[in-house]
Design an enzyme around this catalytic site. Structure first.
Site, mmCIF file in Angstrom:
data_model
loop_
_atom_site.group_PDB
_atom_site.id
_atom_site.type_symbol
_atom_site.label_atom_id
_atom_site.label_comp_id
_atom_site.label_asym_id
_atom_site.label_seq_id
_atom_site.Cartn_x
_atom_site.Cartn_y
_atom_site.Cartn_z
ATOM 1 N N LYS A 123 -10.219 81.421 -81.694
ATOM 2 C CA LYS A 123 -9.856 82.243 -80.527
ATOM 3 C C LYS A 123 -10.920 83.296 -80.232
ATOM 4 C CE LYS A 123 -5.906 83.635 -82.195
ATOM 5 N NZ LYS A 123 -5.952 82.958 -83.483
ATOM 6 N N ARG A 132 -8.535 63.218 -73.411
ATOM 7 C CA ARG A 132 -9.748 63.062 -72.593
ATOM 8 C C ARG A 132 -9.453 63.321 -71.119
ATOM 9 N NH1 ARG A 132 -13.331 57.627 -72.056
ATOM 10 N NH2 ARG A 132 -14.930 58.541 -70.738
#
Length: 140
Positions: free
Chosen positions: A29, A100
């Site tokens: 993060k 994807r």
């Protein structure tokens, strides 16, 4: 009184719109946030973010105790230029194997639907992907 919630997320502002970066501790993060900041984003909050509603808008801010600070692994706590309350426009959920071609997703936070994407935070293209996803959404 306005309802609020504190979530485990690092938040940056890009062009005045908050991007919440969520994932477990050590998932990248702060690393992704630093790379976004290097590209012109501003820190809102590191590790924990307070959310509240202003009308129909979800707004992010830092808890007062950590405002303007970010933990940088291997360096320590660093002070950075930060911004205050910022309307939320996107959630980035960290995932080492995102789809994807993902379906569009939205997640409710305080009854506000927020666009969400899954992203591997470590490839060099990750900050650009966040910016592209944010550009696909309507302004907050």
């Amino acid at each position: 009184m306005t309802a609020s919630v504190r979530i485990h997320a690092t938040t940056v502002a890009i062009d005045g719109r908050a991007v919440l970066i969520q994932g477990p501790s050590g998932s990248g993060k702060s690393d992704l946030a630093l790379r976004l900041i290097d590209r012109g984003a501003l820190l809102v909050s590191d590790d924990y973010t307070e959310l509240f509603r202003r009308g129909d808008t979800l707004v992010a801010r830092a808890p007062a105790t950590i405002a303007g600070r970010i933990e940088v692994r291997g360096v320590g706590i660093a002070s950075l230029l930060a911004t205050g309350e910022t309307p939320v426009a996107l959630i980035v959920r960290l995932d080492r194997q995102p789809d994807r071609l993902p379906e569009a997703r939205r997640r409710p936070l305080l009854d506000v639907e927020v666009p969400e994407m899954a992203l591997d935070p470590f490839p060099a293209s990750a900050p650009i992907k966040v910016e592209l996803a944010l550009a696909q959404e309507l302004p907050a």
